[in-house]
Design an enzyme around this catalytic site. Structure first.
Site, PDB file in Angstrom:
ATOM      1  N   ARG A  71       0.827  -1.213   0.000  1.00  0.00           N
ATOM      2  CA  ARG A  71       0.000   0.000   0.000  1.00  0.00           C
ATOM      3  C   ARG A  71       0.859   1.261   0.000  1.00  0.00           C
ATOM      4  O   ARG A  71       0.513   2.253   0.631  1.00  0.00           O
ATOM      5  CB  ARG A  71      -0.939   0.035   1.214  1.00  0.00           C
ATOM      6  CG  ARG A  71      -1.950  -1.077   1.235  1.00  0.00           C
ATOM      7  CD  ARG A  71      -3.269  -0.586   0.651  1.00  0.00           C
ATOM      8  NE  ARG A  71      -4.300  -1.592   0.775  1.00  0.00           N
ATOM      9  CZ  ARG A  71      -5.371  -1.461   1.551  1.00  0.00           C
ATOM     10  NH1 ARG A  71      -5.547  -0.385   2.275  1.00  0.00           N
ATOM     11  NH2 ARG A  71      -6.269  -2.406   1.578  1.00  0.00           N
ATOM     12  N   ARG A 108      -3.444   6.919   1.049  1.00  0.00           N
ATOM     13  CA  ARG A 108      -3.908   8.145   1.709  1.00  0.00           C
ATOM     14  C   ARG A 108      -2.888   8.845   2.588  1.00  0.00           C
ATOM     15  O   ARG A 108      -3.063  10.001   2.927  1.00  0.00           O
ATOM     16  CB  ARG A 108      -5.153   7.829   2.544  1.00  0.00           C
ATOM     17  CG  ARG A 108      -6.392   7.720   1.680  1.00  0.00           C
ATOM     18  CD  ARG A 108      -7.556   7.210   2.488  1.00  0.00           C
ATOM     19  NE  ARG A 108      -7.238   5.869   2.980  1.00  0.00           N
ATOM     20  CZ  ARG A 108      -8.127   5.062   3.542  1.00  0.00           C
ATOM     21  NH1 ARG A 108      -9.363   5.477   3.720  1.00  0.00           N
ATOM     22  NH2 ARG A 108      -7.781   3.866   3.946  1.00  0.00           N
ATOM     23  N   ARG A 113      -7.678  12.012  -4.909  1.00  0.00           N
ATOM     24  CA  ARG A 113      -8.922  11.419  -4.414  1.00  0.00           C
ATOM     25  C   ARG A 113     -10.026  12.452  -4.201  1.00  0.00           C
ATOM     26  O   ARG A 113     -11.191  12.104  -4.079  1.00  0.00           O
ATOM     27  CB  ARG A 113      -8.655  10.626  -3.130  1.00  0.00           C
ATOM     28  CG  ARG A 113      -8.053   9.263  -3.382  1.00  0.00           C
ATOM     29  CD  ARG A 113      -9.103   8.247  -3.853  1.00  0.00           C
ATOM     30  NE  ARG A 113      -9.846   7.702  -2.726  1.00  0.00           N
ATOM     31  CZ  ARG A 113     -11.114   7.943  -2.477  1.00  0.00           C
ATOM     32  NH1 ARG A 113     -11.805   8.731  -3.270  1.00  0.00           N
ATOM     33  NH2 ARG A 113     -11.714   7.401  -1.428  1.00  0.00           N
ATOM     34  N   TYR A 150     -14.746 -11.857   0.933  1.00  0.00           N
ATOM     35  CA  TYR A 150     -15.475 -10.635   0.556  1.00  0.00           C
ATOM     36  C   TYR A 150     -16.733 -10.971  -0.248  1.00  0.00           C
ATOM     37  O   TYR A 150     -17.782 -10.357  -0.067  1.00  0.00           O
ATOM     38  CB  TYR A 150     -14.577  -9.692  -0.251  1.00  0.00           C
ATOM     39  CG  TYR A 150     -13.594  -8.936   0.610  1.00  0.00           C
ATOM     40  CD1 TYR A 150     -14.007  -7.832   1.346  1.00  0.00           C
ATOM     41  CD2 TYR A 150     -12.273  -9.327   0.710  1.00  0.00           C
ATOM     42  CE1 TYR A 150     -13.116  -7.144   2.155  1.00  0.00           C
ATOM     43  CE2 TYR A 150     -11.373  -8.649   1.518  1.00  0.00           C
ATOM     44  CZ  TYR A 150     -11.801  -7.555   2.239  1.00  0.00           C
ATOM     45  OH  TYR A 150     -10.928  -6.877   3.043  1.00  0.00           O
TER      46      TYR A 150
HETATM   47  O1  CP3 Z   1       0.156  -1.720  -2.427  1.00  0.00           O
HETATM   48  C1  CP3 Z   1      -0.233  -0.819  -3.193  1.00  0.00           C
HETATM   49  O2  CP3 Z   1       0.196   0.364  -3.114  1.00  0.00           O
HETATM   50  C2  CP3 Z   1      -1.173  -1.163  -4.324  1.00  0.00           C
HETATM   51  C3  CP3 Z   1      -2.537  -0.838  -4.103  1.00  0.00           C
HETATM   52  C4  CP3 Z   1      -3.429  -1.715  -3.256  1.00  0.00           C
HETATM   53  C5  CP3 Z   1      -4.678  -1.242  -2.788  1.00  0.00           C
HETATM   54  N1  CP3 Z   1      -5.329  -2.282  -2.192  1.00  0.00           N
HETATM   55  C6  CP3 Z   1      -5.185   0.130  -2.944  1.00  0.00           C
HETATM   56  C7  CP3 Z   1      -6.235   0.594  -2.043  1.00  0.00           C
HETATM   57  C8  CP3 Z   1      -3.333  -3.059  -2.878  1.00  0.00           C
HETATM   58  C9  CP3 Z   1      -2.184  -4.028  -3.084  1.00  0.00           C
HETATM   59  C10 CP3 Z   1      -4.533  -3.396  -2.217  1.00  0.00           C
HETATM   60  C11 CP3 Z   1      -4.824  -4.751  -1.711  1.00  0.00           C
HETATM   61  C12 CP3 Z   1      -6.003  -4.990  -0.884  1.00  0.00           C
HETATM   62  N2  CP3 Z   1      -7.225  -4.404  -0.972  1.00  0.00           N
HETATM   63  C13 CP3 Z   1      -6.075  -5.986   0.091  1.00  0.00           C
HETATM   64  C14 CP3 Z   1      -4.993  -6.943   0.447  1.00  0.00           C
HETATM   65  C15 CP3 Z   1      -3.922  -6.321   1.243  1.00  0.00           C
HETATM   66  C16 CP3 Z   1      -4.281  -6.012   2.632  1.00  0.00           C
HETATM   67  O3  CP3 Z   1      -4.106  -4.857   3.018  1.00  0.00           O
HETATM   68  O4  CP3 Z   1      -4.679  -6.953   3.337  1.00  0.00           O
HETATM   69  C17 CP3 Z   1      -7.353  -5.943   0.654  1.00  0.00           C
HETATM   70  C18 CP3 Z   1      -7.877  -6.808   1.776  1.00  0.00           C
HETATM   71  C19 CP3 Z   1      -8.075  -4.955  -0.053  1.00  0.00           C
HETATM   72  C20 CP3 Z   1      -9.502  -4.586   0.122  1.00  0.00           C
HETATM   73  C21 CP3 Z   1      -9.656  -3.172   0.448  1.00  0.00           C
HETATM   74  N3  CP3 Z   1      -9.451  -2.138  -0.443  1.00  0.00           N
HETATM   75  C22 CP3 Z   1     -10.020  -2.615   1.690  1.00  0.00           C
HETATM   76  C23 CP3 Z   1     -10.312  -3.411   2.940  1.00  0.00           C
HETATM   77  C24 CP3 Z   1     -10.062  -1.226   1.509  1.00  0.00           C
HETATM   78  C25 CP3 Z   1     -10.529  -0.179   2.478  1.00  0.00           C
HETATM   79  C26 CP3 Z   1      -9.424   0.154   3.403  1.00  0.00           C
HETATM   80  C27 CP3 Z   1      -9.533   1.531   3.948  1.00  0.00           C
HETATM   81  O5  CP3 Z   1      -8.605   1.845   4.700  1.00  0.00           O
HETATM   82  O6  CP3 Z   1     -10.457   2.291   3.618  1.00  0.00           O
HETATM   83  C28 CP3 Z   1      -9.657  -0.953   0.188  1.00  0.00           C
HETATM   84  C29 CP3 Z   1      -9.521   0.384  -0.422  1.00  0.00           C
HETATM   85  C30 CP3 Z   1      -8.156   0.737  -0.915  1.00  0.00           C
HETATM   86  N4  CP3 Z   1      -7.410  -0.044  -1.741  1.00  0.00           N
HETATM   87  C31 CP3 Z   1      -7.449   1.950  -0.650  1.00  0.00           C
HETATM   88  C32 CP3 Z   1      -6.257   1.863  -1.372  1.00  0.00           C
HETATM   89  C33 CP3 Z   1      -5.181   2.919  -1.493  1.00  0.00           C
HETATM   90  C34 CP3 Z   1      -7.954   3.125   0.177  1.00  0.00           C
HETATM   91  C35 CP3 Z   1      -9.055   3.731  -0.609  1.00  0.00           C
HETATM   92  C36 CP3 Z   1      -9.183   5.202  -0.562  1.00  0.00           C
HETATM   93  O7  CP3 Z   1      -8.453   5.905  -1.285  1.00  0.00           O
HETATM   94  O8  CP3 Z   1     -10.082   5.666   0.146  1.00  0.00           O
END
Ligand code: CP3
Length: 373
Positions: free
Chosen positions: A53, A57, A66, A179
């Site tokens: 990640r 943010r 965003r 999910y």
């Molecule tokens: O690593 C990276 O920089 C690549 C981008 C990436 C995102 N999600 C962007 C994202 C990767 C590799 C993921 C993987 C992901 N997504 C996982 C597996 C890794 C982990 O952390 O366990 C999971 C379970 C998800 C599902 C997911 N996507 C969730 C639970 C959320 C909400 C989290 C939150 O904090 O709101 C997301 C959204 C998400 N995916 C964001 C990002 C940057 C935040 C969204 C935003 O901009 O509001």
């Protein structure tokens, strides 16, 4: 504390002597070979570091984008996805880029209705509950239905211009199934495990479809230019060893083998899996991810020399004073003890409130403290 933050050339500057933007004819530099060498367990000039990640943010540049676009718009517009992918690369001296996407769009491609709701996270509006729901799921060609990410990978490779490698990724069948069945995040996985135990045919059909989808998706990403792919089984730690072996391992193995048939190394990531590390390895992967709940030297003893290891700083350690952070980095590097095949990363994704200066300092600490003298 002896660690300085270096200014980085921007991603678009490239380096003198680098010819075309072609993805062929890799011109080798220490930075573009470190990660790939570690995946092959070959020694490198220092320990490669990237952060799960790493785009997100905690960066003001990301938050600004965003304000204008939803996360799904960023993901589905290849030019924007590439811009976000490169934000942390311009800011920090990272040893890899990871394509900006999410693990959930493949579920949308299979027929589920996906939304990201501010403050709540991902939501599936029509979660799977019955065998008929599973039967209705499609397994489309990812080159077609997830073409935006495949195209983003092509563009990102061109922009990176061989400076550092690009990582592709997918969710693993179990984490995606959770999910798809729960409709969002869950604490106890009650509906997921209920399908696993009570509707074994539905579970098998679902995991078969997900394994096919994930394997093909990772292959398509490698073909488009991802040099390494990561398989995210973030929630595998919710399972007992026996359940993991019976209900998950065969499907993970099938998807990982399909991905490896592309020639790209696979990083098998999971969390809270200290109790099943050997099973995670049995499911496959060239690199095994471990979180901070595991001592890295113990992990090596348990996993043996046949795999590389990625990890394992607690993401919350980035909130500590830099002196404490440096001690923790040094401690992890000490546990790795110079073994070839260590990729430094967090044990899970970077958190939104993380101080940016600490991220910059972390990357420099890893490279300076691990440099081969
Ligand atoms: O690593 C990276 O920089 C690549 C981008 C990436 C995102 N999600 C962007 C994202 C990767 C590799 C993921 C993987 C992901 N997504 C996982 C597996 C890794 C982990 O952390 O366990 C999971 C379970 C998800 C599902 C997911 N996507 C969730 C639970 C959320 C909400 C989290 C939150 O904090 O709101 C997301 C959204 C998400 N995916 C964001 C990002 C940057 C935040 C969204 C935003 O901009 O509001």
């Amino acid at each position: 504390m002896g660690v300085t933050v270096r200014a980085q050339p921007s991603a678009s500057e490239g380096y003198p002597g680098q010819g075309s933007n072609s993805s062929q004819g890799l011109r080798e530099t220490p930075a573009n070979t470190r990660l790939l060498k570690a995946c092959r367990r070959e020694p490198a000039d220092c320990t490669p570091v990237w952060l799960m990640r790493q785009a997100g943010r905690y960066m003001a540049e990301y938050r600004r984008l965003r304000e204008k676009y939803t996360i799904l718009q960023l993901i589905k517009t290849p030019e924007l996805a590439v811009e976000v992918t490169l934000q942390p690369i311009s800011a920090f001296d990272l040893d890899a880029a990871i394509i900006f996407a999410d693990i959930l769009p493949p579920l949308e491609a299979m027929g589920l209705s996906l939304d990201f709701i501010r403050g709540e996270g991902p939501v599936i509006h029509n979660p799977l509950r019955s065998e008929a729901d599973v039967a209705a799921l499609r397994v489309p060609d990812p080159r077609d239905r997830l073409g935006f990410t495949i195209e983003a990978i092509r563009l990102a490779r061109r922009e990176l211009n061989e400076r550092i490698p690009l990582i592709g990724f997918s969710g693993a069948p179990f984490t995606l199934a959770s999910y798809a069945i729960e409709g969002g995040a869950t604490r106890n996985y009650v509906m997921t495990k209920r399908m696993m135990y009570n509707q074994p045919q539905a579970w098998q059909a679902l995991m078969d479809k997900l394994a096919d989808m994930v394997g093909e998706y990772l292959k398509a990403q490698a073909e488009a230019g991802a040099q390494v792919v990561q398989f995210f089984d973030s929630w595998a730690g919710a399972l007992s060893p026996a359940d993991y072996r019976r209900y998950v391992l065969p499907y993970s193995r099938r998807a990982i083998q399909a991905a490896q048939s592309s020639g790209a190394p696979v990083i098998h990531f999971s969390t809270e899996t200290a109790g099943i590390l050997e099973l995670i390895k049995e499911a496959g992967g060239d690199v095994i991810g471990v979180d901070w709940r595991v001592n890295l030297a113990d992990a090596w003893r348990r996993l043996g020399d046949g795999v590389a290891i990625q990890g394992n700083l607690d993401p919350v350690a980035l909130f500590a004073p830099l002196s404490e952070l440096e001690q923790q980095v040094d401690h992890i590097l000490g546990q790795a003890d110079g073994r070839p095949g260590h990729i430094f990363n967090l044990g899970h994704g970077i958190l939104p409130q993380t101080p940016v200066e600490h991220v910059a300092a972390l990357v420099d600490m890893v490279q300076e403290l691990s440099a081969v003298k």
